[in-house]
Write a protein that holds these residues in place. Structure first.
Motif, PDB file in Angstrom:
ATOM      1  N   LEU A  91       0.829  -1.205   0.000  1.00 15.52           N
ATOM      2  CA  LEU A  91       0.000   0.000   0.000  1.00 15.52           C
ATOM      3  C   LEU A  91       0.865   1.256   0.000  1.00 15.52           C
ATOM      4  N   SER A  92       1.947   1.219   0.756  1.00 16.90           N
ATOM      5  CA  SER A  92       2.824   2.383   0.850  1.00 16.90           C
ATOM      6  C   SER A  92       3.608   2.600  -0.436  1.00 16.90           C
ATOM      7  N   GLU A  93       3.996   1.488  -1.088  1.00 17.25           N
ATOM      8  CA  GLU A  93       4.803   1.588  -2.298  1.00 17.25           C
ATOM      9  C   GLU A  93       3.978   1.963  -3.525  1.00 17.25           C
ATOM     10  N   ALA A  94       2.761   1.502  -3.602  1.00 16.88           N
ATOM     11  CA  ALA A  94       1.903   1.789  -4.763  1.00 16.88           C
ATOM     12  C   ALA A  94       0.506   2.142  -4.268  1.00 16.88           C
ATOM     13  N   PRO A  95       0.352   3.290  -3.618  1.00 13.47           N
ATOM     14  CA  PRO A  95      -0.937   3.629  -3.007  1.00 13.47           C
ATOM     15  C   PRO A  95      -2.059   3.833  -4.012  1.00 13.47           C
ATOM     16  N   GLY A  96      -1.729   4.305  -5.222  1.00 12.18           N
ATOM     17  CA  GLY A  96      -2.776   4.565  -6.213  1.00 12.18           C
ATOM     18  C   GLY A  96      -3.571   3.327  -6.587  1.00 12.18           C
TER      19      GLY A  96
END
Length: 252
Positions: free
Chosen positions: A134-139
């Motif tokens: 989630l933090s690395e690819a929140p979009g």
């Protein structure tokens, strides 16, 4: 070798669902039974490999989304095939990799499954996303969560660690009902005051965020009892129940 085995598993029907019962901290829970869905891969001699053996390889080689979509389809089929079984199941957790979440084919599959099984309540499905992903690819993750919420599914965030202000802000905005804590990160939570203090602060943060807490990978009874005493809502691990090839049985 493993790439070939994974490909053969998909093409020849050698994957199998397994489920592991999750114990509600409140023994009188009336929601029904809760499970985590996982996979096993059968080899030529009939032995089943555990997911830790092949899923990391599937992730590195781009096969994991296809594998996990197979698990999604099979889970829908099992629950929809038996209304009595679905009634007994409060919900089941399906962990998904970042690759699976990012692919539009996953959203399409889930929507199609609900169209094919219109009597299956969407709240029976809880999709699990890791906090790091989630933090690395929140979009893509946020879009997936929003889509699942619109369908009525549940969301859980795995490996909850509250790594910083940005992480907490993301968790605040995500429509996640559950936060999952890996008990292995607290080696001696039953006997070490520092471990207990950190674990307790995580549970209190989850409560402030109005999320329920699942603790996974519990290996012994003293660890189970400690997390339960601190207020965890669901407890999972070999100290509670082993994964079962007979899906959606408690096997405690």
């Amino acid at each position: 070798v493993w790439v070939r085995r994974i490909r053969s598993g998909l093409d020849e029907g050698l994957f199998h669902l397994t489920t592991q019962w999750m114990q509600p901290a409140d023994a009188t829970s009336r929601e029904g039974s809760t499970f985590e869905v996982s996979l096993a891969l059968e080899d030529e001699e009939g032995f089943w490999a555990e997911p830790d053996t092949f899923l990391p390889i599937a992730e590195r080689t781009g096969l994991v989304a296809e594998v996990e979509r197979w698990a999604i389809s099979q889970t829908f089929d099992h629950l929809a095939r038996s209304p009595a079984l679905a009634d007994r199941v409060a919900f089941c957790c399906l962990p998904l990799s970042p690759q699976t979440i990012a692919e539009g084919a996953t959203l399409e599959l889930i929507a199609q499954q609900f169209q094919s099984h219109p009597t299956l309540p969407s709240a029976k499905l809880c999709f699990v996303l890791s906090e790091a992903a989630l933090s690395e690819a929140p979009g893509p993750a946020y879009s997936f969560c929003e889509a699942m919420r619109s369908l009525g599914c549940r969301i859980a965030v795995d490996h909850f660690a509250a790594r910083g202000v940005g992480s907490i802000d993301l968790l605040r905005r995500l429509p996640a009902e559950f936060l999952r804590v890996d008990a292995r990160h607290f080696v001696d939570v039953a006997g070490d005051a520092v471990d207990q203090s950190i674990a307790d602060s995580m549970i209190r943060l989850a409560r402030t965020l109005q999320r329920r807490v699942m603790v996974t990978q519990i290996g012994d009874e003293s660890t189970r009892d400690t997390w339960k005493r601190m207020g965890a809502d669901y407890l999972q691990g070999l100290a509670i129940a082993r994964p079962s090839p007979v899906v959606f049985t408690t096997n405690a």
